[in-house]
Scaffold this motif. Structure first.
Motif, short mmCIF file in Angstrom:
data_model
loop_
_atom_site.label_atom_id
_atom_site.label_comp_id
_atom_site.label_asym_id
_atom_site.label_seq_id
_atom_site.Cartn_x
_atom_site.Cartn_y
_atom_site.Cartn_z
N ARG A 326 -15.99 -2.45 -16.75
CA ARG A 326 -15.45 -3.54 -15.93
C ARG A 326 -13.95 -3.34 -15.68
NH1 ARG A 326 -18.17 -9.09 -18.46
NH2 ARG A 326 -20.37 -8.51 -18.09
N LEU A 327 -13.24 -2.92 -16.71
CA LEU A 327 -11.79 -2.70 -16.56
C LEU A 327 -11.51 -1.55 -15.61
CD1 LEU A 327 -10.60 -3.22 -20.25
CD2 LEU A 327 -10.37 -4.81 -18.35
N GLU A 328 -12.35 -0.52 -15.63
CA GLU A 328 -12.21 0.60 -14.69
C GLU A 328 -12.44 0.13 -13.25
OE1 GLU A 328 -11.19 3.61 -14.88
OE2 GLU A 328 -10.98 3.84 -17.05
N LYS A 329 -13.42 -0.77 -13.12
CA LYS A 329 -13.71 -1.33 -11.79
C LYS A 329 -12.52 -2.13 -11.26
CE LYS A 329 -16.92 -4.50 -9.51
NZ LYS A 329 -18.06 -5.45 -9.72
N ILE A 330 -11.89 -2.90 -12.15
CA ILE A 330 -10.70 -3.68 -11.77
C ILE A 330 -9.56 -2.74 -11.37
CG2 ILE A 330 -8.91 -5.24 -12.67
CD1 ILE A 330 -11.16 -6.40 -14.51
N LYS A 331 -9.45 -1.62 -12.09
CA LYS A 331 -8.39 -0.64 -11.78
C LYS A 331 -8.60 -0.07 -10.38
CE LYS A 331 -6.29 3.64 -13.48
NZ LYS A 331 -6.36 4.70 -14.53
N LYS A 332 -9.86 0.25 -10.03
CA LYS A 332 -10.14 0.81 -8.71
C LYS A 332 -9.85 -0.20 -7.60
CE LYS A 332 -13.68 4.09 -10.23
NZ LYS A 332 -15.14 4.44 -10.22
N LEU A 333 -10.15 -1.50 -7.87
CA LEU A 333 -9.95 -2.54 -6.86
C LEU A 333 -8.48 -2.87 -6.64
CD1 LEU A 333 -12.85 -5.05 -7.68
CD2 LEU A 333 -12.52 -3.82 -5.53
N THR A 334 -7.72 -2.90 -7.75
CA THR A 334 -6.34 -3.41 -7.68
C THR A 334 -5.27 -2.35 -7.88
OG1 THR A 334 -6.26 -3.92 -10.05
CG2 THR A 334 -7.14 -5.62 -8.59
N GLY A 335 -5.65 -1.23 -8.49
CA GLY A 335 -4.66 -0.21 -8.81
C GLY A 335 -3.93 -0.51 -10.11
N LEU A 336 -4.36 -1.54 -10.83
CA LEU A 336 -3.72 -1.92 -12.10
C LEU A 336 -4.68 -1.71 -13.26
CD1 LEU A 336 -2.03 -5.26 -10.95
CD2 LEU A 336 -0.87 -3.09 -11.37
N ASP A 337 -4.21 -1.00 -14.28
CA ASP A 337 -5.00 -0.76 -15.48
C ASP A 337 -4.57 -1.77 -16.54
OD1 ASP A 337 -6.36 0.12 -17.68
OD2 ASP A 337 -5.76 2.23 -17.48
N LEU A 338 -5.43 -2.75 -16.80
CA LEU A 338 -5.07 -3.82 -17.72
C LEU A 338 -4.93 -3.35 -19.16
CD1 LEU A 338 -7.16 -6.83 -16.36
CD2 LEU A 338 -4.91 -6.00 -15.67
N ARG A 339 -5.35 -2.14 -19.46
CA ARG A 339 -5.16 -1.60 -20.81
C ARG A 339 -3.73 -1.12 -21.03
NH1 ARG A 339 -10.35 2.14 -19.99
NH2 ARG A 339 -9.30 2.14 -17.96
N GLU A 340 -3.01 -0.97 -19.90
CA GLU A 340 -1.59 -0.59 -19.97
C GLU A 340 -0.75 -1.87 -20.00
OE1 GLU A 340 -0.34 2.40 -20.27
OE2 GLU A 340 -2.30 3.40 -20.18
N PHE A 341 0.18 -1.95 -20.94
CA PHE A 341 0.94 -3.18 -21.17
C PHE A 341 1.68 -3.63 -19.91
CE2 PHE A 341 4.76 -5.46 -22.69
CZ PHE A 341 4.13 -6.51 -23.35
N ASP A 342 2.37 -2.72 -19.24
CA ASP A 342 3.14 -3.09 -18.05
C ASP A 342 2.24 -3.64 -16.95
OD1 ASP A 342 5.43 -2.36 -19.32
OD2 ASP A 342 5.69 -0.45 -18.29
N ASP A 343 1.11 -2.98 -16.73
CA ASP A 343 0.19 -3.44 -15.69
C ASP A 343 -0.40 -4.81 -16.06
OD1 ASP A 343 0.68 -1.15 -14.32
OD2 ASP A 343 -1.33 -0.30 -14.49
N ALA A 344 -0.65 -5.00 -17.34
CA ALA A 344 -1.20 -6.28 -17.80
C ALA A 344 -0.22 -7.42 -17.54
CB ALA A 344 -1.54 -6.20 -19.28
N ILE A 345 1.07 -7.15 -17.80
CA ILE A 345 2.10 -8.17 -17.56
C ILE A 345 2.15 -8.53 -16.07
CG2 ILE A 345 4.58 -8.62 -17.51
CD1 ILE A 345 4.82 -7.10 -20.11
N ILE A 346 2.16 -7.51 -15.22
CA ILE A 346 2.21 -7.75 -13.77
C ILE A 346 1.01 -8.58 -13.32
CG2 ILE A 346 2.09 -6.63 -11.50
CD1 ILE A 346 3.64 -4.26 -12.76
N PHE A 347 -0.17 -8.21 -13.84
CA PHE A 347 -1.39 -8.92 -13.43
C PHE A 347 -1.36 -10.37 -13.92
CE2 PHE A 347 -5.64 -9.90 -12.48
CZ PHE A 347 -6.15 -8.91 -11.67
#
Length: 365
Positions: A326-347
Motif C-alpha cells: 500500500r505504501l508503494e502504491k501511495i509513492k507511485k501516486l504522489t511521489g512521496l515515500d511515507l517511510r522516509e521521515f522528510d516525505d512523511a512530514i511533508i505529507f
C-alpha cells in the motif's frame, strides 16, 4: 468606587441626626464621613473583625460597623457610626440601606464585570485601565486565566452566564460574562506559580459540569496566562482561536489550549492561496483528492503509530507485506515515500492544509 458618592449620602444624614456617620473601604481607610477631619484616617486592624461579623453590626473601639452588600469573603465597604449603643446600631443599619442603594446604582453603571468586558473587547484605553482598576479595587498585576466556553452544537441555545457563575461563585476572583451570541467567558484569578495543567483542570471542571447524559455539550478554549489586566484582550483572542483551530484539527477534543495548538495554529493563519499553491507543489503527479478513503485511513494509521510498519500492520489487521504494498502504491501516486521521515512530514502537513481548506469551504456555504 468613588468616595464622593458615599460622601453625598452621609452628608444628607447630617441634617437629621447628630450621630457621626462614615464609610471605610476594604483596607480600613475612611473615604466618607459627616465629621470631615476623619476622612483619610486608617483603621486596618478593624478589617478582620468586621469581616468576621459577616454583615451584622459589630461594636469596635467606640464605633459600630456594618459591612455593605458584596461578594466573596471580604467586604468592599462598611458603614460606621460613632458610639456602641442601640441608637448607634440603628442609625448604622439605616445608613447601610441608603449606602447599599447608592452602591448598587453606581455598580450598574461602573461595575467590575463591565470593566473586564471593556478590556476583553478592546473598548478601553490603556491609561483608563489603570484609573478604573484603582477606582474599582481591581488589582492590575495578577495572574489570570481566560476561558471561552462555547456550545459544540451551534444550533443549541446559548449557555446561561449563571450556569458558569454557579461553578465559580466568588466574584472577587472570578468574572463570568457573555461575549457575543455564542460565548461565555470566565476570567479566573490564578496563583503565582501557575502551570498549563492547572488551567486545563479548571477547563475540565467546566466541561464536565455542563455535560448532558455523559456527553460533552461544550468546548472550552484556553488562552495564555494574562499577567496584567492589559493582557486580557490578547488572552481572550487566543482562547477564541484555540476553539476555531480545534474545530479544524482536533475535532475530538473538548478542552483546547492555545499553547498546544502546534503547527495547526500556523496553518490556520495562512492565506488560502498560499495553501493551494503548497498542495499543487507537493502533489505534482496527482492531486490529494485522487487518494481514496481506504488509502487515507492507512496513511493516518501509519502516522498514529509513528511510522512503525509492524505496529501499523497489527492495528490494521493486515500482513506487513500488504502494508508495504500500500505504501508503494501511495509513492507511485504522489511521489512521496511515507517511510522516509522528510516525505512523511511533508505529507502530514499537506493533509492538515487540505483539512483547513475544506473547513474554509464549509464556512462559505
Amino acid at each position: 468606587m468613588s468616595g464622593r458618592i458615599f460622601q453625598n449620602i452621609v452628608l444628607q444624614f447630617k441634617e437629621t441626626t447628630d450621630t457621626v456617620i462614615g464609610v471605610i473601604d476594604s483596607e480600613g481607610t475612611v473615604i466618607a464621613c459627616t465629621d470631615l477631619p476623619e476622612i483619610g484616617q486608617r483603621w486596618p486592624h478593624l478589617v478582620q473583625p468586621i469581616n468576621e461579623a459577616e454583615g451584622a453590626c459589630t461594636a469596635l473601639e467606640g464605633k459600630t460597623f456594618k459591612a455593605l452588600e458584596g461578594w466573596g469573603g471580604q467586604f468592599d465597604f462598611a458603614a460606621f457610626t460613632r458610639g456602641e449603643d442601640a441608637l448607634s446600631s440603628t442609625v448604622c443599619s439605616m445608613a447601610t440601606v441608603a449606602l447599599n442603594t447608592a452602591k448598587s446604582y453606581y455598580e450598574e453603571k461602573h461595575d467590575k464585570t463591565s470593566f473586564v468586558k471593556s478590556i476583553l473587547s478592546d473598548n478601553i484605553l490603556l491609561s483608563d485601565i489603570y484609573v478604573r482598576a484603582k477606582e474599582l479595587h481591581v488589582e492590575a498585576e495578577l495572574n489570570r486565566g481566560v476561558f471561552v466556553v462555547r456550545r459544540t452544537d451551534e444550533k443549541a441555545d446559548a449557555i446561561p452566564v449563571e450556569t458558569v457563575q454557579n461553578i465559580f461563585p466568588d466574584r472577587q476572583t472570578s468574572f463570568v460574562l457573555s461575549m457575543g451570541e455564542d460565548d461565555v467567558v470566565l476570567v479566573q484569578q490564578l496563583g503565582d506559580n501557575v502551570e498549563m495543567s492547572d488551567l486545563e483542570k479548571t477547563a475540565a471542571q467546566i466541561e464536565e459540569t455542563l455535560r448532558v447524559n455523559g456527553e460533552s455539550t461544550v468546548v472550552v478554549g484556553i488562552g495564555t496566562v494574562a499577567t496584567h489586566l492589559r493582557d486580557l484582550a490578547k488572552s481572550y483572542k487566543e482562547a477564541q482561536m484555540a476553539i476555531e483551530v480545534g474545530k479544524v484539527f482536533d475535532t475530538e477534543k473538548y478542552i483546547i489550549s492555545y499553547e498546544n495548538l502546534g503547527i495547526g495554529r500556523l496553518i490556520y493563519q495562512l492565506p488560502t492561496t498560499l495553501c493551494e499553491m503548497f498542495l499543487q507543489e507537493v502533489f505534482k503527479k496527482n492531486p490529494i483528492d485522487a487518494l481514496d478513503k481506504e488509502t487515507l485511513f492507512t496513511i493516518n494509521k501509519f502516522f498514529e503509530n509513528n511510522l512503525i510498519l509492524s505496529e501499523t500492520a497489527r492495528k490494521l489487521f493486515v500482513h506487513r507485506n500488504t502494508l508495504v504494498y500500500r505504501l508503494e502504491k501511495i509513492k507511485k501516486l504522489t511521489g512521496l515515500d511515507l517511510r522516509e521521515f522528510d516525505d512523511a512530514i511533508i505529507f502530514k502537513v499537506a493533509l492538515m492544509v487540505k483539512k483547513y481548506l475544506a473547513s474554509r469551504d464549509n464556512r462559505m456555504i
